[in-house]
Design a protein around this motif. Structure first.
Motif, short mmCIF file in Angstrom:
data_model
loop_
_atom_site.label_atom_id
_atom_site.label_comp_id
_atom_site.label_asym_id
_atom_site.label_seq_id
_atom_site.Cartn_x
_atom_site.Cartn_y
_atom_site.Cartn_z
N LEU A 174 105.62 -21.72 -40.75
CA LEU A 174 105.74 -20.65 -39.74
C LEU A 174 106.65 -19.53 -40.23
O LEU A 174 106.45 -18.36 -39.89
CB LEU A 174 106.28 -21.22 -38.43
CG LEU A 174 105.42 -22.26 -37.70
CD1 LEU A 174 106.07 -22.65 -36.38
CD2 LEU A 174 104.02 -21.74 -37.47
N ALA A 175 107.64 -19.90 -41.06
CA ALA A 175 108.59 -18.90 -41.56
C ALA A 175 107.95 -17.90 -42.52
O ALA A 175 108.53 -16.85 -42.82
CB ALA A 175 109.76 -19.60 -42.25
N THR A 176 106.74 -18.20 -42.99
CA THR A 176 106.06 -17.28 -43.92
C THR A 176 105.39 -16.12 -43.19
O THR A 176 104.96 -15.17 -43.84
CB THR A 176 104.98 -18.02 -44.74
OG1 THR A 176 103.96 -18.52 -43.85
CG2 THR A 176 105.59 -19.17 -45.51
N ARG A 177 105.29 -16.20 -41.86
CA ARG A 177 104.66 -15.13 -41.09
C ARG A 177 105.72 -14.19 -40.53
O ARG A 177 106.85 -14.59 -40.26
CB ARG A 177 103.81 -15.69 -39.93
CG ARG A 177 102.89 -16.86 -40.30
CD ARG A 177 102.12 -16.62 -41.58
NE ARG A 177 101.19 -15.49 -41.47
CZ ARG A 177 100.57 -14.94 -42.48
NH1 ARG A 177 100.80 -15.40 -43.72
NH2 ARG A 177 99.74 -13.94 -42.30
N SER A 178 105.37 -12.96 -40.34
CA SER A 178 106.35 -11.92 -39.93
C SER A 178 106.42 -11.72 -38.43
O SER A 178 107.17 -10.85 -37.96
CB SER A 178 106.00 -10.59 -40.61
OG SER A 178 104.69 -10.17 -40.24
N VAL A 179 105.66 -12.49 -37.64
CA VAL A 179 105.67 -12.34 -36.18
C VAL A 179 105.91 -13.70 -35.53
O VAL A 179 105.77 -14.74 -36.17
CB VAL A 179 104.33 -11.76 -35.66
CG1 VAL A 179 104.13 -10.34 -36.17
CG2 VAL A 179 103.15 -12.63 -36.06
N TYR A 184 100.72 -14.56 -32.85
CA TYR A 184 99.89 -14.86 -34.03
C TYR A 184 98.46 -14.39 -33.82
O TYR A 184 97.87 -14.56 -32.75
CB TYR A 184 99.87 -16.37 -34.29
CG TYR A 184 100.96 -16.86 -35.22
CD1 TYR A 184 102.08 -16.09 -35.48
CD2 TYR A 184 100.87 -18.12 -35.81
CE1 TYR A 184 103.07 -16.56 -36.32
CE2 TYR A 184 101.87 -18.60 -36.65
CZ TYR A 184 102.97 -17.81 -36.89
OH TYR A 184 103.95 -18.26 -37.72
N SER A 185 97.90 -13.83 -34.88
CA SER A 185 96.48 -13.51 -34.91
C SER A 185 95.73 -14.71 -35.49
O SER A 185 96.34 -15.67 -35.97
CB SER A 185 96.23 -12.29 -35.79
OG SER A 185 96.58 -12.56 -37.13
N THR A 186 94.42 -14.65 -35.47
CA THR A 186 93.62 -15.72 -36.09
C THR A 186 93.97 -15.85 -37.57
O THR A 186 94.05 -16.95 -38.11
CB THR A 186 92.12 -15.43 -35.93
OG1 THR A 186 91.81 -15.38 -34.54
CG2 THR A 186 91.28 -16.51 -36.61
N GLU A 187 94.19 -14.72 -38.23
CA GLU A 187 94.53 -14.72 -39.65
C GLU A 187 95.86 -15.43 -39.89
O GLU A 187 96.02 -16.16 -40.89
CB GLU A 187 94.59 -13.30 -40.20
CG GLU A 187 93.26 -12.60 -40.34
CD GLU A 187 92.62 -12.23 -39.00
OE1 GLU A 187 93.37 -12.10 -37.99
OE2 GLU A 187 91.39 -12.07 -38.95
N ASP A 188 96.82 -15.24 -38.99
CA ASP A 188 98.12 -15.91 -39.12
C ASP A 188 97.95 -17.42 -39.02
O ASP A 188 98.52 -18.19 -39.81
CB ASP A 188 99.09 -15.43 -38.04
CG ASP A 188 99.57 -14.00 -38.27
OD1 ASP A 188 99.87 -13.67 -39.42
OD2 ASP A 188 99.63 -13.24 -37.29
N ARG A 189 97.17 -17.85 -38.03
CA ARG A 189 96.97 -19.29 -37.84
C ARG A 189 96.24 -19.90 -39.03
O ARG A 189 96.57 -20.99 -39.49
CB ARG A 189 96.18 -19.54 -36.55
CG ARG A 189 96.91 -19.09 -35.28
CD ARG A 189 96.18 -19.58 -34.04
NE ARG A 189 96.77 -19.02 -32.84
CZ ARG A 189 96.31 -17.95 -32.21
NH1 ARG A 189 95.23 -17.33 -32.67
NH2 ARG A 189 96.89 -17.50 -31.12
N LEU A 190 95.23 -19.18 -39.53
CA LEU A 190 94.50 -19.68 -40.71
C LEU A 190 95.42 -19.80 -41.91
O LEU A 190 95.34 -20.76 -42.68
CB LEU A 190 93.34 -18.74 -41.03
CG LEU A 190 92.08 -18.90 -40.18
CD1 LEU A 190 91.11 -17.74 -40.45
CD2 LEU A 190 91.39 -20.23 -40.47
#
Length: 237
Positions: A174-179, A184-190
């Motif tokens: 989760l720490a690799t995402r900026s939001v 989260y968008s679908t791309e973030d979850r993927l």
């Protein structure tokens, strides 16, 4: 009996084969001393893979502790198929000891990995000596602070429970995402699912449920994302 009147060679389960090495764990624990932990893993039970351990105080683990994140990644990627062992990597323990130097030997049976023998040496005293040596050296020699430092590989985490290893893996992903998760968008979850799958996270029991809870989505959604990222991986290969 066969046609040659010979008795068939008896076979034992893979777990029994790995368990036969338990005396080696005790021997190495005594021979290498109390600052060196020896661990025997049975990879058929990744949720409780530690079946023998000597000097467990080094990492705080005991019999029944789960496989490490490194072992999960290697089994998932098949990296270990290319070599018999890996040596000299860094490990972090749940007791807070971060100065561990580790090595792993892969136990095979008919070319299949059935277990792993790991050695984790506590380098705390050596690090203290190194720090003192550097301080003495700095008193007589100058160094160029502009020179870049070598990057270390991702350290292995020696978890004492499934909860520890899943929580740590999810937190890192989760720490690799900026939001925040709720944005989260679908791309973030993927991206999170792909990262965890590459690390072998989904080999653990309850992993899908834990991730679904962390991402605030349903378990069927996790399975759908998982099929999608694995399909992409197959296409890339």
């Amino acid at each position: 009996m066969n046609g040659n009147n010979e008795e068939p060679i008896p076979t034992i389960p893979d777990s029994d084969y790995v368990a036969s090495l338990k005396p080696l764990v005790d021997f190495l624990g005594v021979a290498l001393g109390p600052t060196v932990e020896i661990v025997l893993h049975d990879v058929t039970t990744l949720d409780a893979s530690v079946i023998a351990i000597a000097n467990g105080h080094v990492s705080g683990r005991e019999i029944g502790s789960p496989a490490t994140d490194l072992l999960l990644r290697i089994l998932r990627s098949g990296e270990a198929e290319q070599r018999d062992y890996i040596t000299g990597y860094t490990a972090l323990s749940s007791t807070g000891t971060s100065n561990l130097r580790s090595s792993t030997f892969f136990i095979r049976r008919e070319k299949k990995i059935v277990g792993a023998l790991c050695i984790n040496a506590d380098q705390t005293l050596l690090k203290s000596l190194e720090s003192l040596t550097n301080r003495i050296s700095a008193s007589y020699f100058t160094t160029d602070a502009s020179q870049p430092k070598d990057k270390e590989d991702k350290p292995e985490v020696l978890s004492t429970s499934i909860a520890d290893i899943t929580s740590s893996a999810i937190h890192s992903a989760l720490a690799t995402r900026s939001v925040d998760v709720d944005h989260y968008s679908t791309e973030d979850r993927l991206a999170v699912v792909k990262l965890l799958d590459d690390d072998g996270y989904f080999q653990l029991k309850g992993s899908v449920a834990d991730l679904a809870s962390a991402l605030e989505i349903s378990e069927p959604s996790i399975y759908r994302y998982l099929r999608q990222v694995r399909g992409q991986n197959c296409q890339e290969r």
